[in-house]
Enzyme design. Structure first.
Site, mmCIF file in Angstrom:
data_model
loop_
_atom_site.group_PDB
_atom_site.id
_atom_site.type_symbol
_atom_site.label_atom_id
_atom_site.label_comp_id
_atom_site.label_asym_id
_atom_site.label_seq_id
_atom_site.Cartn_x
_atom_site.Cartn_y
_atom_site.Cartn_z
ATOM 1 N N SER A 7 1.769 -12.304 13.237
ATOM 2 C CA SER A 7 2.831 -12.718 12.318
ATOM 3 C C SER A 7 4.050 -13.130 13.134
ATOM 4 O O SER A 7 4.617 -12.317 13.868
ATOM 5 C CB SER A 7 3.210 -11.557 11.399
ATOM 6 O OG SER A 7 4.483 -11.804 10.831
ATOM 7 N N HIS A 32 0.105 -16.447 11.405
ATOM 8 C CA HIS A 32 0.509 -15.901 10.104
ATOM 9 C C HIS A 32 2.003 -16.161 9.909
ATOM 10 O O HIS A 32 2.833 -15.703 10.709
ATOM 11 C CB HIS A 32 0.200 -14.407 10.061
ATOM 12 C CG HIS A 32 0.451 -13.758 8.746
ATOM 13 N ND1 HIS A 32 -0.459 -13.771 7.708
ATOM 14 C CD2 HIS A 32 1.520 -13.060 8.274
ATOM 15 C CE1 HIS A 32 0.025 -13.113 6.670
ATOM 16 N NE2 HIS A 32 1.247 -12.676 6.988
ATOM 17 N N ASP A 34 5.190 -15.802 7.444
ATOM 18 C CA ASP A 34 5.698 -15.051 6.299
ATOM 19 C C ASP A 34 6.878 -15.781 5.672
ATOM 20 O O ASP A 34 7.949 -15.887 6.268
ATOM 21 C CB ASP A 34 6.140 -13.654 6.759
ATOM 22 C CG ASP A 34 4.953 -12.766 7.081
ATOM 23 O OD1 ASP A 34 4.079 -12.616 6.206
ATOM 24 O OD2 ASP A 34 4.887 -12.232 8.203
ATOM 25 N N MET A 36 9.594 -15.789 2.791
ATOM 26 C CA MET A 36 10.277 -14.863 1.865
ATOM 27 C C MET A 36 11.512 -15.551 1.286
ATOM 28 O O MET A 36 12.227 -16.255 2.011
ATOM 29 C CB MET A 36 10.703 -13.600 2.612
ATOM 30 C CG MET A 36 9.566 -12.906 3.351
ATOM 31 S SD MET A 36 10.118 -11.352 4.077
ATOM 32 C CE MET A 36 8.668 -10.894 5.030
ATOM 33 N N HIS A 65 1.765 -17.004 4.162
ATOM 34 C CA HIS A 65 1.838 -15.883 3.223
ATOM 35 C C HIS A 65 3.098 -16.052 2.390
ATOM 36 O O HIS A 65 4.209 -15.840 2.878
ATOM 37 C CB HIS A 65 1.858 -14.576 4.045
ATOM 38 C CG HIS A 65 1.977 -13.337 3.225
ATOM 39 N ND1 HIS A 65 2.194 -12.096 3.792
ATOM 40 C CD2 HIS A 65 1.889 -13.116 1.885
ATOM 41 C CE1 HIS A 65 2.240 -11.180 2.844
ATOM 42 N NE2 HIS A 65 2.069 -11.778 1.676
ATOM 43 N N MET A 67 5.662 -15.031 -0.097
ATOM 44 C CA MET A 67 6.278 -13.924 -0.825
ATOM 45 C C MET A 67 7.482 -14.503 -1.555
ATOM 46 O O MET A 67 8.638 -14.253 -1.198
ATOM 47 C CB MET A 67 6.689 -12.812 0.167
ATOM 48 C CG MET A 67 5.486 -12.058 0.703
ATOM 49 S SD MET A 67 5.831 -11.140 2.214
ATOM 50 C CE MET A 67 5.586 -12.450 3.414
ATOM 51 N N MET A 136 -2.044 -5.667 1.283
ATOM 52 C CA MET A 136 -0.799 -5.291 1.957
ATOM 53 C C MET A 136 -0.846 -3.799 2.287
ATOM 54 O O MET A 136 -1.056 -2.973 1.399
ATOM 55 C CB MET A 136 0.412 -5.564 1.054
ATOM 56 C CG MET A 136 0.735 -7.034 0.817
ATOM 57 S SD MET A 136 1.041 -7.987 2.319
ATOM 58 C CE MET A 136 2.428 -7.100 3.051
ATOM 59 N N GLY A 141 8.174 -7.553 2.740
ATOM 60 C CA GLY A 141 9.600 -7.835 2.879
ATOM 61 C C GLY A 141 10.118 -7.742 4.305
ATOM 62 O O GLY A 141 11.039 -8.464 4.668
ATOM 63 N N GLY A 143 9.087 -6.806 8.664
ATOM 64 C CA GLY A 143 8.174 -6.415 9.730
ATOM 65 C C GLY A 143 8.542 -5.026 10.228
ATOM 66 O O GLY A 143 9.604 -4.485 9.885
ATOM 67 N N ASP A 174 -2.448 -6.551 6.227
ATOM 68 C CA ASP A 174 -1.144 -6.963 6.748
ATOM 69 C C ASP A 174 -0.120 -5.847 6.588
ATOM 70 O O ASP A 174 0.162 -5.419 5.472
ATOM 71 C CB ASP A 174 -0.703 -8.213 5.957
ATOM 72 C CG ASP A 174 0.627 -8.774 6.412
ATOM 73 O OD1 ASP A 174 1.181 -8.309 7.410
ATOM 74 O OD2 ASP A 174 1.105 -9.719 5.733
ATOM 75 N N GLY A 175 0.417 -5.402 7.719
ATOM 76 C CA GLY A 175 1.535 -4.468 7.689
ATOM 77 C C GLY A 175 1.274 -3.192 8.457
ATOM 78 O O GLY A 175 0.327 -2.460 8.179
ATOM 79 N N GLY A 196 2.470 -8.120 13.630
ATOM 80 C CA GLY A 196 3.725 -8.772 14.009
ATOM 81 C C GLY A 196 4.424 -8.033 15.110
ATOM 82 O O GLY A 196 4.359 -8.400 16.297
ATOM 83 N N SER A 197 5.092 -6.922 14.746
ATOM 84 C CA SER A 197 5.921 -6.222 15.732
ATOM 85 C C SER A 197 5.089 -5.643 16.867
ATOM 86 O O SER A 197 5.561 -5.579 18.008
ATOM 87 C CB SER A 197 6.729 -5.117 15.046
ATOM 88 O OG SER A 197 5.891 -4.311 14.258
HETATM 89 C C1 DX5 Z 1 5.542 -8.051 5.634
HETATM 90 C C2 DX5 Z 1 4.829 -9.235 6.212
HETATM 91 C C3 DX5 Z 1 4.015 -8.941 7.406
HETATM 92 C C4 DX5 Z 1 4.778 -8.418 8.567
HETATM 93 C C5 DX5 Z 1 3.850 -7.719 9.496
HETATM 94 O O1 DX5 Z 1 6.111 -8.384 4.438
HETATM 95 O O2 DX5 Z 1 3.973 -9.816 5.254
HETATM 96 O O3 DX5 Z 1 3.235 -10.064 7.782
HETATM 97 O O4 DX5 Z 1 5.447 -9.416 9.267
HETATM 98 O O5 DX5 Z 1 4.613 -7.179 10.506
HETATM 99 P P1 DX5 Z 1 4.244 -5.800 11.208
HETATM 100 O O6 DX5 Z 1 2.942 -6.021 11.886
HETATM 101 O O7 DX5 Z 1 5.378 -5.588 12.107
HETATM 102 O O8 DX5 Z 1 4.137 -4.765 10.105
HETATM 103 ZN ZN ZN Z 2 2.475 -11.334 5.951
#
Ligand code: DX5
Ligand code: ZN
Length: 215
Positions: A7, A32, A34, A36, A65, A67, A136, A141, A143, A174-175, A196-197
């Site tokens: 992500s 990926h 995101d 928002m 993705h 949101m 999820m 919302g 990372g 995801d998450g 992501g992180s």
């Molecule tokens: C959250 C996102 C995720 C997020 C994942 O709303 O949809 O894709 O970036 O990040 P990590 O892996 O840090 O939870």
């Molecule tokens: Zn995502």
């Protein structure tokens, strides 16, 4: 072997092109992205203009993705920006079957995401027409949140529903996924891992991608 979808939410946005090239060369499968809008979720990130700008950096699958509230308004914009797969939220759309069908008709792949509070069987009727289900494992919302353990049972439950409905869709999770819990997530039935992180926050992004790809 799983597919890996880093992500870019946790990437350095000041050097986005470089970051995307780096994860592509390291062997990720999807990018990926995101999106928002500050309405469906509290945070605001990026939209089609940025996606179009980064499309030239890589040939990898752009996994977008969404949101956002009322996503039907923006489907054409995201497709035109270069999305290969559009994932919309069950919770964000009253007429989900119509939305999914109209995305498919436009020739891109379609996924549906469910939040941690949504029962898996809420999307059972549409499983046969989906390419991907996104479970999820945090509330969307942001990372860097912690993985919700109950997601493991939900992945198994979704796998059973996919078999029952003879759907060909894959399960994306995801998450909060890290190298410490990815094995459990894969064992539960995930086909595509979003991280992501744990990738962008690691000392070496390439090593981290390689480590994830072993599962
Ligand atoms: C959250 C996102 C995720 C997020 C994942 O709303 O949809 O894709 O970036 O990040 P990590 O892996 O840090 O939870
Ligand atoms: Zn995502």
């Amino acid at each position: 072997m799983i597919k890996l979808a880093p992500s870019i939410l946790s990437a350095n946005f000041g050097r986005l092109e470089e970051e995307i090239r780096k994860i592509s060369e390291a062997g990720c499968d999807y990018i990926h992205i995101d999106v928002m809008d500050g309405a469906f979720v509290p945070n605001i990130t990026i939209g089609p203009i940025v996606i179009k700008a980064i499309r030239k950096c890589t040939d990898k699958i752009f996994d977008v993705h969404l949101m956002i509230a009322d996503p039907i308004r923006y489907i054409d914009d995201f497709i035109n920006s270069g999305a290969d797969l559009l994932t919309v939220h069950y919770e964000g759309e009253k007429h989900l079957h119509r939305l999914v069908t109209s995305i498919k008709e436009k020739g891109v792949k379609v996924g549906v995401a469910i939040n941690p509070g949504t029962p898996c069987n809420a999307i059972e009727p549409i499983l046969p027409i989906l390419d991907l289900v996104l479970i999820m494992s945090v509330n969307p919302g942001f990372g860097g949140q912690s993985f919700i353990e109950a997601s493991l049972d939900r992945i198994k439950e979704m796998k059973d529903l996919i078999e029952k409905t003879e759907s060909n869709c894959v399960i994306q999770v995801d998450g909060g996924i890290t190298l410490d819990n990815v094995e459990q997530v894969v064992e539960a039935g995930a086909d595509v891992i979003v991280a992501g992180s744990s990738i962008f926050g690691s000392p070496d992004v390439r090593d981290s991608i390689q480590a994830f790809k072993k599962y």
